[in-house]
Structures are given as C-alpha cells and as structure tokens.
Write a protein that holds these residues in place. Structure first.
Motif, PDB file in Angstrom:
ATOM      1  N   GLY A 287       0.803  -1.220   0.000  1.00 51.89           N
ATOM      2  CA  GLY A 287       0.000   0.000   0.000  1.00 51.89           C
ATOM      3  C   GLY A 287       0.832   1.264   0.000  1.00 51.89           C
ATOM      4  N   GLY A 288       2.110   1.155   0.401  1.00 55.53           N
ATOM      5  CA  GLY A 288       2.983   2.324   0.444  1.00 55.53           C
ATOM      6  C   GLY A 288       4.071   2.309  -0.602  1.00 55.53           C
ATOM      7  N   PHE A 289       4.166   1.226  -1.367  1.00 56.96           N
ATOM      8  CA  PHE A 289       5.206   1.074  -2.383  1.00 56.96           C
ATOM      9  C   PHE A 289       5.028   2.115  -3.494  1.00 56.96           C
ATOM     10  CE2 PHE A 289       6.586  -0.660  -6.441  1.00 56.96           C
ATOM     11  CZ  PHE A 289       7.864  -1.099  -6.161  1.00 56.96           C
ATOM     12  N   PRO A 290       6.164   2.705  -3.978  1.00 60.36           N
ATOM     13  CA  PRO A 290       7.551   2.518  -3.563  1.00 60.36           C
ATOM     14  C   PRO A 290       7.957   3.561  -2.526  1.00 60.36           C
ATOM     15  CG  PRO A 290       7.508   3.786  -5.594  1.00 60.36           C
ATOM     16  CD  PRO A 290       6.065   3.495  -5.239  1.00 60.36           C
ATOM     17  N   TYR A 291       8.970   3.249  -1.723  1.00 52.56           N
ATOM     18  CA  TYR A 291       9.484   4.183  -0.726  1.00 52.56           C
ATOM     19  C   TYR A 291      10.505   5.158  -1.315  1.00 52.56           C
ATOM     20  CZ  TYR A 291       7.588   1.547   3.285  1.00 52.56           C
ATOM     21  OH  TYR A 291       6.775   0.945   4.204  1.00 52.56           O
ATOM     22  N   GLY A 292      11.230   4.727  -2.324  1.00 52.12           N
ATOM     23  CA  GLY A 292      12.380   5.491  -2.799  1.00 52.12           C
ATOM     24  C   GLY A 292      12.067   6.853  -3.368  1.00 52.12           C
ATOM     25  N   THR A 293      10.815   7.082  -3.739  1.00 49.82           N
ATOM     26  CA  THR A 293      10.411   8.379  -4.289  1.00 49.82           C
ATOM     27  C   THR A 293       9.690   9.243  -3.269  1.00 49.82           C
ATOM     28  OG1 THR A 293       8.365   7.377  -5.137  1.00 49.82           O
ATOM     29  CG2 THR A 293      10.249   7.442  -6.638  1.00 49.82           C
TER      30      THR A 293
ATOM     31  N   GLY B 210      30.628   1.808  -7.154  1.00 56.11           N
ATOM     32  CA  GLY B 210      29.330   2.375  -7.481  1.00 56.11           C
ATOM     33  C   GLY B 210      28.310   1.981  -6.430  1.00 56.11           C
ATOM     34  N   VAL B 211      27.432   2.894  -6.060  1.00 55.12           N
ATOM     35  CA  VAL B 211      26.341   2.604  -5.122  1.00 55.12           C
ATOM     36  C   VAL B 211      25.036   2.774  -5.888  1.00 55.12           C
ATOM     37  CG1 VAL B 211      25.209   3.211  -2.957  1.00 55.12           C
ATOM     38  CG2 VAL B 211      27.699   3.421  -3.156  1.00 55.12           C
ATOM     39  N   LEU B 212      24.346   1.663  -6.086  1.00 59.29           N
ATOM     40  CA  LEU B 212      23.092   1.650  -6.836  1.00 59.29           C
ATOM     41  C   LEU B 212      21.960   1.413  -5.849  1.00 59.29           C
ATOM     42  CD1 LEU B 212      22.032   1.746  -9.788  1.00 59.29           C
ATOM     43  CD2 LEU B 212      22.274  -0.741  -9.841  1.00 59.29           C
ATOM     44  N   GLY B 213      21.097   2.415  -5.677  1.00 57.84           N
ATOM     45  CA  GLY B 213      20.003   2.297  -4.721  1.00 57.84           C
ATOM     46  C   GLY B 213      18.789   3.064  -5.206  1.00 57.84           C
ATOM     47  N   THR B 214      17.907   3.405  -4.287  1.00 53.26           N
ATOM     48  CA  THR B 214      16.793   4.283  -4.618  1.00 53.26           C
ATOM     49  C   THR B 214      17.261   5.735  -4.474  1.00 53.26           C
ATOM     50  OG1 THR B 214      15.971   4.446  -2.349  1.00 53.26           O
ATOM     51  CG2 THR B 214      15.173   2.581  -3.678  1.00 53.26           C
ATOM     52  N   GLU B 215      16.466   6.640  -5.018  1.00 56.23           N
ATOM     53  CA  GLU B 215      16.809   8.058  -4.884  1.00 56.23           C
ATOM     54  C   GLU B 215      16.909   8.458  -3.421  1.00 56.23           C
ATOM     55  OE1 GLU B 215      14.408   6.836  -6.857  1.00 56.23           O
ATOM     56  OE2 GLU B 215      14.133   8.039  -8.664  1.00 56.23           O
ATOM     57  N   ALA B 216      15.987   7.943  -2.610  1.00 57.80           N
ATOM     58  CA  ALA B 216      15.969   8.319  -1.191  1.00 57.80           C
ATOM     59  C   ALA B 216      17.186   7.789  -0.451  1.00 57.80           C
ATOM     60  CB  ALA B 216      14.685   7.823  -0.529  1.00 57.80           C
TER      61      ALA B 216
ATOM     62  N   SER C 140      17.675   4.720  -8.659  1.00 59.28           N
ATOM     63  CA  SER C 140      16.787   4.248  -9.725  1.00 59.28           C
ATOM     64  C   SER C 140      15.503   3.670  -9.158  1.00 59.28           C
ATOM     65  CB  SER C 140      17.497   3.189 -10.576  1.00 59.28           C
ATOM     66  OG  SER C 140      16.606   2.650 -11.537  1.00 59.28           O
ATOM     67  N   ALA C 141      14.402   4.398  -9.326  1.00 56.72           N
ATOM     68  CA  ALA C 141      13.087   3.849  -8.998  1.00 56.72           C
ATOM     69  C   ALA C 141      12.685   2.808 -10.033  1.00 56.72           C
ATOM     70  CB  ALA C 141      12.056   4.976  -8.948  1.00 56.72           C
ATOM     71  N   LYS C 142      13.152   2.990 -11.257  1.00 58.96           N
ATOM     72  CA  LYS C 142      12.820   2.071 -12.349  1.00 58.96           C
ATOM     73  C   LYS C 142      13.275   0.656 -12.038  1.00 58.96           C
ATOM     74  CE  LYS C 142      11.861   0.775 -16.648  1.00 58.96           C
ATOM     75  NZ  LYS C 142      10.455   0.597 -17.114  1.00 58.96           N
TER      76      LYS C 142
ATOM     77  N   TYR D 239      17.937  -2.819 -18.203  1.00 60.77           N
ATOM     78  CA  TYR D 239      18.960  -2.971 -17.167  1.00 60.77           C
ATOM     79  C   TYR D 239      20.231  -2.212 -17.546  1.00 60.77           C
ATOM     80  CZ  TYR D 239      16.122  -6.606 -14.986  1.00 60.77           C
ATOM     81  OH  TYR D 239      15.110  -7.283 -14.352  1.00 60.77           O
ATOM     82  N   ALA D 240      20.589  -2.275 -18.824  1.00 60.39           N
ATOM     83  CA  ALA D 240      21.778  -1.553 -19.286  1.00 60.39           C
ATOM     84  C   ALA D 240      21.613  -0.052 -19.082  1.00 60.39           C
ATOM     85  CB  ALA D 240      22.031  -1.866 -20.763  1.00 60.39           C
ATOM     86  N   ALA D 241      20.397   0.459 -19.289  1.00 66.22           N
ATOM     87  CA  ALA D 241      20.148   1.889 -19.112  1.00 66.22           C
ATOM     88  C   ALA D 241      20.318   2.294 -17.647  1.00 66.22           C
ATOM     89  CB  ALA D 241      18.751   2.238 -19.612  1.00 66.22           C
ATOM     90  N   VAL D 242      19.874   1.441 -16.734  1.00 66.06           N
ATOM     91  CA  VAL D 242      20.053   1.735 -15.315  1.00 66.06           C
ATOM     92  C   VAL D 242      21.539   1.773 -14.964  1.00 66.06           C
ATOM     93  CG1 VAL D 242      19.680   0.881 -12.968  1.00 66.06           C
ATOM     94  CG2 VAL D 242      17.813   0.804 -14.626  1.00 66.06           C
ATOM     95  N   LEU D 243      22.279   0.784 -15.406  1.00 71.22           N
ATOM     96  CA  LEU D 243      23.718   0.751 -15.128  1.00 71.22           C
ATOM     97  C   LEU D 243      24.431   1.952 -15.739  1.00 71.22           C
ATOM     98  CD1 LEU D 243      24.547  -3.033 -15.590  1.00 71.22           C
ATOM     99  CD2 LEU D 243      24.713  -1.717 -13.472  1.00 71.22           C
ATOM    100  N   ALA D 244      23.967   2.402 -16.901  1.00 77.39           N
ATOM    101  CA  ALA D 244      24.597   3.551 -17.549  1.00 77.39           C
ATOM    102  C   ALA D 244      24.497   4.796 -16.682  1.00 77.39           C
ATOM    103  CB  ALA D 244      23.957   3.807 -18.912  1.00 77.39           C
ATOM    104  N   GLY D 245      23.424   4.904 -15.914  1.00 80.20           N
ATOM    105  CA  GLY D 245      23.287   6.048 -15.013  1.00 80.20           C
ATOM    106  C   GLY D 245      24.392   6.112 -13.982  1.00 80.20           C
ATOM    107  N   LEU D 246      25.011   4.976 -13.695  1.00 74.11           N
ATOM    108  CA  LEU D 246      26.130   4.900 -12.764  1.00 74.11           C
ATOM    109  C   LEU D 246      27.471   4.933 -13.502  1.00 74.11           C
ATOM    110  CD1 LEU D 246      26.872   4.442  -9.734  1.00 74.11           C
ATOM    111  CD2 LEU D 246      26.813   1.990 -10.227  1.00 74.11           C
TER     112      LEU D 246
END
Length: 262
Positions: A37-43, A112-118, A143-145, A164-171
């Motif tokens: 009911g609260g998902f996602p937390y990272g945003t 690299g640290v890959l987590g949520t924005e929060a 990455s919320a995605k 997945y490659a696009a997410v890694l590219a952000g790092l």
C-alpha cells in the motif's frame, strides 16, 4: 505460531534477505511484510517514510508479537531505523548499504552505489563512504525504475536487458565511472535481479549486497532461541491489488505459503 521473525520491506525486495536468514535459522517461523500500500518508498520524502514505517511496525508488533524485526529495506533503514528502535521494545536489525565489503573487494578503488533516490542521498551513506571507503572513488545512482523492474520479474514479467543496461549507464557513465569494478546493490530488490544486471553490464562487475551480513546478525541475536513445531512462512500485504495472484508463486518459492492482509 510461536514468536516469529518479522521481515519488513516496501515490496518483494526483502525476499533477498529471507534466504540467508532461513539458512541459519531453518526452524524459525517467518512473517514477511510487504507494504504494497505504500510502495515505492524510494520516491517519498523522509518524513513520509519515517511516519509510515513507524506506524506500520507498531501495528505489526501488536498483531504478531515478533521475537525480532528485520527492516529489509535500505530506504526505510537509512531514514527510520533509529525512530523504530526508540519506539519498540523489540530487537530491530536494519539494512546498511554494503560499502565496507565493497571497499574491501575493489581493486580499482572505485565503487558504485546503486540504490533508490531516497537512499543514495542520505547523509548516512556519506558517513559509510568516509569511514570505510575514504581511499575510493564512490559514485551513486538512484533508480526507482530498477525497483519496479525487480517487482515485475518476481511477478513473472521478464524485463528487457536494454532496460537494465540503461540503469547501469546512469552509474557507469558518470565522470570516473569507467573505473568502477564493484557495485553496491543498496536496495534489497536489486539482488533479485543480479543475474540480469550482470548480463546487461558492458564489462565484468562485482555486485555486493548486505543480505549475508543481515543473516549473520539475525542468527547471532537469536542464538539459543527455540521454536515450537515446524517452521512456517506467512506473507502479509498492506493492500489488495490485481497482481496478488501473480505474486503467489514467488512467495511460495521462499516458503511463504500463507497470506494475510493488514
């Protein structure tokens, strides 16, 4: 059910922590709570996360009387762990981004640290980097995605490697990112798609997470504990939605054969 271990996450990510706990405490009853009911937390804002997590864990403690609580969520832990410990008279294990083991692993001295924005914006991450990786370049990407992709995979909907490659590219595409050889999976959802991340990576990377450490800490705190009967597994969701049936097979694979709603 005798006093269970209560594992709490915003969604299915905490399942990556459940495995190491089960390995060390195979007879312990488990209550796994997904705050659907609260998902996602990272945003969400820090206030929103802290308020919600404290309120939910108070209600869950009253209902299930757990022997120990594991907050199997980096975002919730970095924001609300101290508040929860102050409010409850139950041992609480949090989830820490695995920067220390990553620094011990990296030969390039670039992490690299890959987590949520929060999570990645928390001062706590700054302190971990300063204490355990002071001689390393530490880059972060939120990455919320990727959280949504992991949830979809657990519901039987494979996601494209290009995503997945696009997410890694952000790092990796950040200045200095070409040096990174070790990536901290600083969200418990992300180890569930470790193989997909590895397949999408443009070069070999070592992925590190804190699940084994949580398993060890939980077993240490419950050393000598005894439970009556066979181990049971119950999933508790905080909302009813149209994807519950799609999630049931994944829950069952982790031994969560009973289902409740809060």
């Amino acid at each position: 059910m005798s006093q269970p271990i209560l594992i709490f996450d915003s969604g299915v990510g905490g399942l990556s922590v459940l495995g190491p706990i089960r390995e060390r405490l195979p007879r312990a009853p488990i209550v796994y709570v997904a705050d659907t009911g609260g998902f996602p937390y990272g945003t969400k804002t820090e206030m929103e996360v802290a308020t919600r997590v404290c309120a939910l864990l108070g209600r869950l403690t009253e209902r299930y009387r757990p022997r120990l609580i594991v907050i199997a969520c980096n975002t919730a832990s970095t924001i609300a762990l101290a508040h929860v410990r102050a409010a409850l008279e139950v041992p609480v294990v949090g989830t820490v981004p695995a920067i220390k083991p990553a620094a011990e692993t990296s030969t390039a001295r670039a992490i690299g640290v890959l987590g949520t924005e929060a999570t990645v914006r928390q001062p706590y991450v700054n302190r971990l980097a300063a204490d355990f990786a002071a001689d390393c370049l530490v880059l972060r990407h939120g990455s919320a995605k990727l959280v949504e992709m992991a949830e979809a995979e657990l519901r039987g909907r494979p996601q494209a490697l290009s995503d997945y490659a696009a997410v890694l590219a952000g790092l990796l595409d950040q200045p200095g990112g070409e040096r990174i050889d070790t990536v901290v999976l600083a969200c418990t959802h992300f180890p569930l798609v470790r193989d997909r991340l590895a397949a999408a990576s443009p070069r070999p990377l070592t992925f590190v997470d804190g699940a084994e450490g949580i398993g060890r800490r939980t077993a240490h705190l419950l050393a000598g504990a005894e439970w009556d009967g066979e181990a049971t597994g119950r999933a508790v969701l905080t909302s009813r939605n149209g994807e519950i049936d799609a999630l049931r097979p994944a829950l069952a694979r982790f031994g969560l054969t009973e289902l409740d709603y809060l």
